[in-house]
Design an enzyme around this catalytic site. Sequence first.
Site, PDB file in Angstrom:
ATOM      1  N   LYS A  24     -22.725  16.255   9.098  1.00  0.00           N
ATOM      2  CA  LYS A  24     -21.666  16.614  10.037  1.00  0.00           C
ATOM      3  C   LYS A  24     -21.460  15.521  11.076  1.00  0.00           C
ATOM      4  CE  LYS A  24     -18.624  19.516  11.661  1.00  0.00           C
ATOM      5  NZ  LYS A  24     -17.387  19.802  10.901  1.00  0.00           N
ATOM      6  N   SER A  44       0.835  -1.194   0.000  1.00  0.00           N
ATOM      7  CA  SER A  44       0.000   0.000   0.000  1.00  0.00           C
ATOM      8  C   SER A  44       0.873   1.249   0.000  1.00  0.00           C
ATOM      9  CB  SER A  44      -0.976  -0.042   1.174  1.00  0.00           C
ATOM     10  OG  SER A  44      -2.164   0.647   0.825  1.00  0.00           O
TER      11      SER A  44
END
Length: 329
Positions: free
Chosen positions: A199, A147
């Site tokens: 949010k 990765s």
Amino acid sequence: MKKKQIGGLIIAAILFVAIGVASVLTNALTDSFSQRMLEESAEHLLTGGYDFQPPGKNYIAIVRVEGTIQEQTESNYFETSSGYQHTTTLEYIDNLMDDSNNQGILLYVDSPGGTVYESEELYLKLKEYKETTGRPVWDYMAHYAASGGYMVSMSADKIYANPNTTTGSIGVIMAGYDMSGLYEKLGIRYVSITSGANKDSSKMTDEQIAIYQSQVDEYYSKFVGIVADGRGMSEEEVKQLADGRTYTANQALENGLIDEISLYADMKEAMSEELNVDEFYELESSKNTLSSLLAEVKDLVPKSEAQILTETAADMESGVPMYYAEQLQ
């Protein structure tokens, strides 16, 4: 006054003066030693516990990327931070760019990856090194170069892997925990007052999952482009390999993800011969006297339950996008 009394007074006076002088000298030496240890510790904190002191002749610099690639952890009076140190590594590469004796970088990667931010920043810094100096970067993959660890390797001109390396895992992960079920069982009520529906991500909606998926897709597309550029492949060819899976060294070689399989000593010898440079240099810890002493004291102090819980929580996923390969335990 008898001679014995006079002699005793003289001896006492001499001893008094000697003790006074010894006390002054002892205090002076103690102050000097304390000041020196404090100065060492201050320098230790400012440099992250490492000193750049390259040889005064041509050399190849070893840049180690070991452990999770992430924001630099703080170095303190108790210890030098271990593992990958992001700021220190970037500063090290900057110093190498300014040193004409440096002839190239041996990038030693033993990492399962890390955060998107730091992984790409290191990759770009290594690219800057090559473009600014015209010097080569050779990469060696140890246990892991997966990765984000694979991404930083894309800056290299040549990529070598140990016969038992795990690499690949080209992809992005963004993870977190849904604690609502646990809170309910414990009688804990989570309350948030937000300015918008997206949010609060304590309970993920389908819309929020789609939002985060679009971010992951963007980072993934960037990763694919970096691999395509580094390996001279098309993006479609990379995508055929970039479904998040890891590869053995042999599989990586067959798929064009690396150039050679080699032991580390053999790779160093090949780079040395190619560049006609025998000297290798790498940063070493500058752990000082005070930090060594205090580290021993720290190890004797048992951790509180609060400390243990805090450290455990810090190890949990935080929702930060990462180029990271999950390792089987």
